[in-house]
Scaffold this motif. Structure first.
Motif, PDB file in Angstrom:
ATOM      1  N   ALA A  37       0.829  -1.207   0.000  1.00 11.96           N
ATOM      2  CA  ALA A  37       0.000   0.000   0.000  1.00 11.96           C
ATOM      3  C   ALA A  37       0.864   1.259   0.000  1.00 11.96           C
ATOM      4  O   ALA A  37       0.598   2.224  -0.724  1.00 11.96           O
ATOM      5  CB  ALA A  37      -0.937  -0.004   1.201  1.00 11.96           C
ATOM      6  N   VAL A  38       1.923   1.218   0.838  1.00 11.35           N
ATOM      7  CA  VAL A  38       2.820   2.376   0.899  1.00 11.35           C
ATOM      8  C   VAL A  38       3.514   2.590  -0.439  1.00 11.35           C
ATOM      9  O   VAL A  38       3.648   3.713  -0.938  1.00 11.35           O
ATOM     10  CB  VAL A  38       3.852   2.189   2.030  1.00 11.35           C
ATOM     11  CG1 VAL A  38       4.922   3.285   1.951  1.00 11.35           C
ATOM     12  CG2 VAL A  38       3.166   2.222   3.383  1.00 11.35           C
ATOM     13  N   VAL A  39       3.955   1.471  -1.067  1.00  9.63           N
ATOM     14  CA  VAL A  39       4.622   1.568  -2.371  1.00  9.63           C
ATOM     15  C   VAL A  39       3.688   2.158  -3.413  1.00  9.63           C
ATOM     16  O   VAL A  39       4.063   3.020  -4.215  1.00  9.63           O
ATOM     17  CB  VAL A  39       5.134   0.186  -2.810  1.00  9.63           C
ATOM     18  CG1 VAL A  39       5.602   0.230  -4.267  1.00  9.63           C
ATOM     19  CG2 VAL A  39       6.261  -0.278  -1.905  1.00  9.63           C
ATOM     20  N   ILE A  40       2.434   1.692  -3.406  1.00 11.28           N
ATOM     21  CA  ILE A  40       1.452   2.193  -4.373  1.00 11.28           C
ATOM     22  C   ILE A  40       1.203   3.683  -4.157  1.00 11.28           C
ATOM     23  O   ILE A  40       1.138   4.477  -5.105  1.00 11.28           O
ATOM     24  CB  ILE A  40       0.138   1.397  -4.270  1.00 11.28           C
ATOM     25  CG1 ILE A  40       0.367  -0.043  -4.754  1.00 11.28           C
ATOM     26  CG2 ILE A  40      -0.964   2.071  -5.077  1.00 11.28           C
ATOM     27  CD1 ILE A  40      -0.825  -0.951  -4.547  1.00 11.28           C
ATOM     28  N   ILE A  41       1.087   4.076  -2.882  1.00 12.27           N
ATOM     29  CA  ILE A  41       0.846   5.489  -2.571  1.00 12.27           C
ATOM     30  C   ILE A  41       2.000   6.348  -3.064  1.00 12.27           C
ATOM     31  O   ILE A  41       1.804   7.394  -3.703  1.00 12.27           O
ATOM     32  CB  ILE A  41       0.634   5.677  -1.059  1.00 12.27           C
ATOM     33  CG1 ILE A  41      -0.696   5.039  -0.635  1.00 12.27           C
ATOM     34  CG2 ILE A  41       0.659   7.166  -0.695  1.00 12.27           C
ATOM     35  CD1 ILE A  41      -0.921   5.035   0.861  1.00 12.27           C
ATOM     36  N   PHE A  42       3.235   5.906  -2.778  1.00  9.54           N
ATOM     37  CA  PHE A  42       4.395   6.668  -3.233  1.00  9.54           C
ATOM     38  C   PHE A  42       4.480   6.708  -4.762  1.00  9.54           C
ATOM     39  O   PHE A  42       4.853   7.725  -5.352  1.00  9.54           O
ATOM     40  CB  PHE A  42       5.682   6.075  -2.648  1.00  9.54           C
ATOM     41  CG  PHE A  42       6.023   6.612  -1.290  1.00  9.54           C
ATOM     42  CD1 PHE A  42       6.533   7.899  -1.151  1.00  9.54           C
ATOM     43  CD2 PHE A  42       5.820   5.849  -0.144  1.00  9.54           C
ATOM     44  CE1 PHE A  42       6.853   8.403   0.103  1.00  9.54           C
ATOM     45  CE2 PHE A  42       6.125   6.354   1.108  1.00  9.54           C
ATOM     46  CZ  PHE A  42       6.642   7.637   1.245  1.00  9.54           C
ATOM     47  N   SER A  43       4.150   5.592  -5.405  1.00 11.59           N
ATOM     48  CA  SER A  43       4.200   5.543  -6.869  1.00 11.59           C
ATOM     49  C   SER A  43       3.203   6.516  -7.478  1.00 11.59           C
ATOM     50  O   SER A  43       3.523   7.276  -8.397  1.00 11.59           O
ATOM     51  CB  SER A  43       3.921   4.118  -7.359  1.00 11.59           C
ATOM     52  OG  SER A  43       4.893   3.221  -6.873  1.00 11.59           O
ATOM     53  N   VAL A  44       1.968   6.478  -6.960  1.00 10.76           N
ATOM     54  CA  VAL A  44       0.936   7.383  -7.476  1.00 10.76           C
ATOM     55  C   VAL A  44       1.328   8.833  -7.226  1.00 10.76           C
ATOM     56  O   VAL A  44       1.174   9.706  -8.085  1.00 10.76           O
ATOM     57  CB  VAL A  44      -0.424   7.056  -6.837  1.00 10.76           C
ATOM     58  CG1 VAL A  44      -1.459   8.117  -7.215  1.00 10.76           C
ATOM     59  CG2 VAL A  44      -0.892   5.677  -7.261  1.00 10.76           C
ATOM     60  N   VAL A  47       3.993   9.825  -9.707  1.00 15.40           N
ATOM     61  CA  VAL A  47       3.425  10.070 -11.038  1.00 15.40           C
ATOM     62  C   VAL A  47       2.712  11.414 -11.078  1.00 15.40           C
ATOM     63  O   VAL A  47       2.837  12.185 -12.038  1.00 15.40           O
ATOM     64  CB  VAL A  47       2.466   8.926 -11.427  1.00 15.40           C
ATOM     65  CG1 VAL A  47       1.698   9.280 -12.695  1.00 15.40           C
ATOM     66  CG2 VAL A  47       3.230   7.629 -11.613  1.00 15.40           C
ATOM     67  N   LEU A  48       1.949  11.701 -10.015  1.00 18.15           N
ATOM     68  CA  LEU A  48       1.247  12.987  -9.960  1.00 18.15           C
ATOM     69  C   LEU A  48       2.221  14.155  -9.942  1.00 18.15           C
ATOM     70  O   LEU A  48       2.001  15.180 -10.609  1.00 18.15           O
ATOM     71  CB  LEU A  48       0.340  13.032  -8.725  1.00 18.15           C
ATOM     72  CG  LEU A  48      -0.866  12.085  -8.740  1.00 18.15           C
ATOM     73  CD1 LEU A  48      -1.616  12.157  -7.414  1.00 18.15           C
ATOM     74  CD2 LEU A  48      -1.808  12.444  -9.897  1.00 18.15           C
ATOM     75  N   LEU A  49       3.316  14.012  -9.165  1.00 15.87           N
ATOM     76  CA  LEU A  49       4.313  15.080  -9.114  1.00 15.87           C
ATOM     77  C   LEU A  49       4.986  15.275 -10.469  1.00 15.87           C
ATOM     78  O   LEU A  49       5.203  16.411 -10.912  1.00 15.87           O
ATOM     79  CB  LEU A  49       5.362  14.763  -8.043  1.00 15.87           C
ATOM     80  CG  LEU A  49       4.905  14.924  -6.589  1.00 15.87           C
ATOM     81  CD1 LEU A  49       5.999  14.455  -5.638  1.00 15.87           C
ATOM     82  CD2 LEU A  49       4.549  16.388  -6.303  1.00 15.87           C
ATOM     83  N   LEU A  50       5.336  14.155 -11.125  1.00 15.46           N
ATOM     84  CA  LEU A  50       5.958  14.257 -12.450  1.00 15.46           C
ATOM     85  C   LEU A  50       5.004  14.894 -13.456  1.00 15.46           C
ATOM     86  O   LEU A  50       5.412  15.707 -14.296  1.00 15.46           O
ATOM     87  CB  LEU A  50       6.391  12.874 -12.937  1.00 15.46           C
ATOM     88  CG  LEU A  50       7.576  12.241 -12.196  1.00 15.46           C
ATOM     89  CD1 LEU A  50       7.815  10.819 -12.698  1.00 15.46           C
ATOM     90  CD2 LEU A  50       8.833  13.085 -12.402  1.00 15.46           C
ATOM     91  N   THR A  51       3.726  14.503 -13.374  1.00 17.28           N
ATOM     92  CA  THR A  51       2.727  15.092 -14.273  1.00 17.28           C
ATOM     93  C   THR A  51       2.599  16.584 -14.029  1.00 17.28           C
ATOM     94  O   THR A  51       2.514  17.383 -14.967  1.00 17.28           O
ATOM     95  CB  THR A  51       1.365  14.410 -14.078  1.00 17.28           C
ATOM     96  OG1 THR A  51       1.504  13.004 -14.293  1.00 17.28           O
ATOM     97  CG2 THR A  51       0.332  14.977 -15.039  1.00 17.28           C
ATOM     98  N   LEU A  52       2.592  16.962 -12.729  1.00 12.63           N
ATOM     99  CA  LEU A  52       2.492  18.378 -12.383  1.00 12.63           C
ATOM    100  C   LEU A  52       3.713  19.150 -12.871  1.00 12.63           C
ATOM    101  O   LEU A  52       3.592  20.247 -13.429  1.00 12.63           O
ATOM    102  CB  LEU A  52       2.338  18.533 -10.873  1.00 12.63           C
ATOM    103  CG  LEU A  52       2.260  19.977 -10.342  1.00 12.63           C
ATOM    104  CD1 LEU A  52       1.046  20.698 -10.937  1.00 12.63           C
ATOM    105  CD2 LEU A  52       2.201  19.986  -8.821  1.00 12.63           C
ATOM    106  N   MET A  53       4.908  18.552 -12.679  1.00 18.25           N
ATOM    107  CA  MET A  53       6.133  19.216 -13.126  1.00 18.25           C
ATOM    108  C   MET A  53       6.161  19.348 -14.646  1.00 18.25           C
ATOM    109  O   MET A  53       6.579  20.378 -15.191  1.00 18.25           O
ATOM    110  CB  MET A  53       7.355  18.432 -12.638  1.00 18.25           C
ATOM    111  CG  MET A  53       7.548  18.473 -11.126  1.00 18.25           C
ATOM    112  SD  MET A  53       8.888  17.385 -10.580  1.00 18.25           S
ATOM    113  CE  MET A  53      10.281  18.145 -11.403  1.00 18.25           C
ATOM    114  N   ALA A  54       5.715  18.290 -15.329  1.00 17.41           N
ATOM    115  CA  ALA A  54       5.671  18.350 -16.790  1.00 17.41           C
ATOM    116  C   ALA A  54       4.695  19.416 -17.263  1.00 17.41           C
ATOM    117  O   ALA A  54       4.946  20.142 -18.234  1.00 17.41           O
ATOM    118  CB  ALA A  54       5.287  16.986 -17.363  1.00 17.41           C
TER     119      ALA A  54
END
Length: 421
Positions: A37-44, A47-54
């Motif tokens: 669960a922690v891994v999934i949360i960090f992964s999501v 991805v959200l941070l990378l999308t925001l940065m992009a």
């Protein structure tokens, strides 16, 4: 032992006094689920941070006319290519326009050719130094060709800006090289004489009055053209440098009068002023220069006009003691290359002495009637127009005729000799 066995059995079964106990395997499974669960949360979250940065790194979509004041911003903009200039460092500069707005695109590493009339999209950083807009692009990857120009226009009567390829003769070329020069080019189109004002940018081409040139650039309505980069204006032919013979003879006479040629010779020169008698004045350039020398002919030649390149036959020098200058005596004058009509600014003809008196000219302005008189009016200046011709009052027109002087009114007027265009 029996009781202990029961307790041991219950313990091993996961119970103690009737209470459930977690086995080691169950505890491991729960811990593994939490980790997942922690891994999934960090992964999501990543991805959200990378999308925001992009998203934040995306360039702003701006039109060329909106780039002013955008210094330092990363933008994507679109425009039509005027021309391209390559330097020795492997970089290139493209001039693009969109309506009345323009900018230069500096590509740090460039090998692609972008033709006049191509529509491109450029992504880069804006530099606004107050003198113009420059968009810096790292490589050709920052350039997307939206549309390639199919053919080049070969006419001057365009309705909108068009990529054009035109031939003409330079009437005037401003001095200087590099960032910008002004040319006035005349060309014949369907029996009409057309004048084009050319802005030549980033070209070190040696251009002179009288050169026949081929120009590639954007042609605008109203007779204006922009050419950009080396090769945008190509010299097809150049008038004979025979006028330099006149220059060398005059300079030689000034430095050493004893070396003045004593025999007869043929000289080529340009007519400086419109002739009105057998006396003409010649120069070494079509539009005149510091040299202006008097020539006496046996009789007036009505075929000679201002700006024509002529050959003076069997010419000799004579010292004019009264005028303290040399005069040329020529047996005849032959027109080698006629100049044609001159495009004249109306404001220069209202008062004073004009070198265009008697010359064929083209004047642009509005046709206005005042009582029985008809005038050509432009920017506060006006010139009376005499003669016959079809015209529409109030419309801006191009008038062809000869400049004459009215001795009674002490003012110039235009003797129209063709219909108003």
């Amino acid at each position: 032992m029996f009781i202990r066995g029961i307790h041991l059995k219950r313990y091993l079964s996961g119970f103690d006094d009737g209470q459930p106990r977690m086995s080691a395997m169950s505890a491991f499974r729960i811990s593994e689920a939490r980790v997942r669960a922690v891994v999934i949360i960090f992964s999501v979250t990543g991805v959200l941070l990378l999308t925001l940065m992009a998203y934040l790194a995306q360039p702003d979509e701006l039109a060329l006319g909106e780039l002013e004041g955008s210094d330092g911003r990363k933008v994507r903009t679109k425009g039509t290519v005027v021309g391209q200039y390559f330097n020795e460092h492997g970089s290139s500069i493209i001039m693009i326009v969109d309506g009345n707005a323009s900018a230069e695109v500096f590509i740090e590493r460039s090998s692609e050719n972008y033709g006049t009339g191509d529509v491109i999209s450029a992504t880069g950083e804006v530099l606004d130094d107050g003198y113009g807009i420059t968009i810096t692009v790292q490589s050709d990857r920052g350039i997307d060709v939206v549309r390639r120009a199919s053919t080049l226009n070969t006419r001057t009567d365009v309705k909108v800006a068009e990529a054009s390829l035109l031939n003409g003769t330079i009437v005037y070329a401003s001095s200087g090289f590099g960032s910008g020069r002004e040319l006035e080019v005349v060309m014949e189109e369907e029996g009409r004489t057309m004048f084009i004002d050319v802005d030549l940018i980033r070209s070190d081409c040696d251009l002179r009055s009288g050169d026949i040139v081929r120009m590639e650039g954007l042609m605008y309505p109203g007779g204006r053209m922009i050419c950009f980069g080396e090769g945008s204006v190509e010299v097809l032919s150049r008038p004979e440098p025979a006028t330099s013979a006149l220059l060398s003879v005059i300079e030689g006479a000034a430095l050493s009068p004893s070396d003045l040629p004593g025999g007869k010779m043929d000289l080529k020169a340009y007519i400086r002023y419109e002739p009105s008698s057998r006396t003409i004045y010649v120069s070494d350039e079509p539009a005149g220069s510091l040299i202006s020398i008097k020539v006496l002919l046996p009789e007036r030649n009505p075929l000679i006009h201002m700006g024509d390149l002529v050959e003076l036959h069997n010419t000799t020098f004579r010292w004019d003691a009264e005028q303290v200058r040399y005069t040329l005596l020529a047996e005849s004058a032959e027109v080698i290359s006629p100049h044609g009509p001159w495009r004249v600014d109306l404001s220069n003809l209202e008062y004073g002495v004009s070198p265009y008196e008697g010359a064929m000219v083209l004047i642009e302005g509005y046709i206005v009637r005042e009582g029985d008189a008809v005038f050509v009016v432009d920017d506060g200046a006006k010139l009376e127009m005499r003669g016959t011709g079809e015209y529409v009052e109030g419309e801006r027109s191009e008038v062809r005729g000869r400049i004459r002087m009215d001795p009674e009114g002490n003012a110039f007027y235009l003797e129209a000799c063709e219909d108003v265009q």
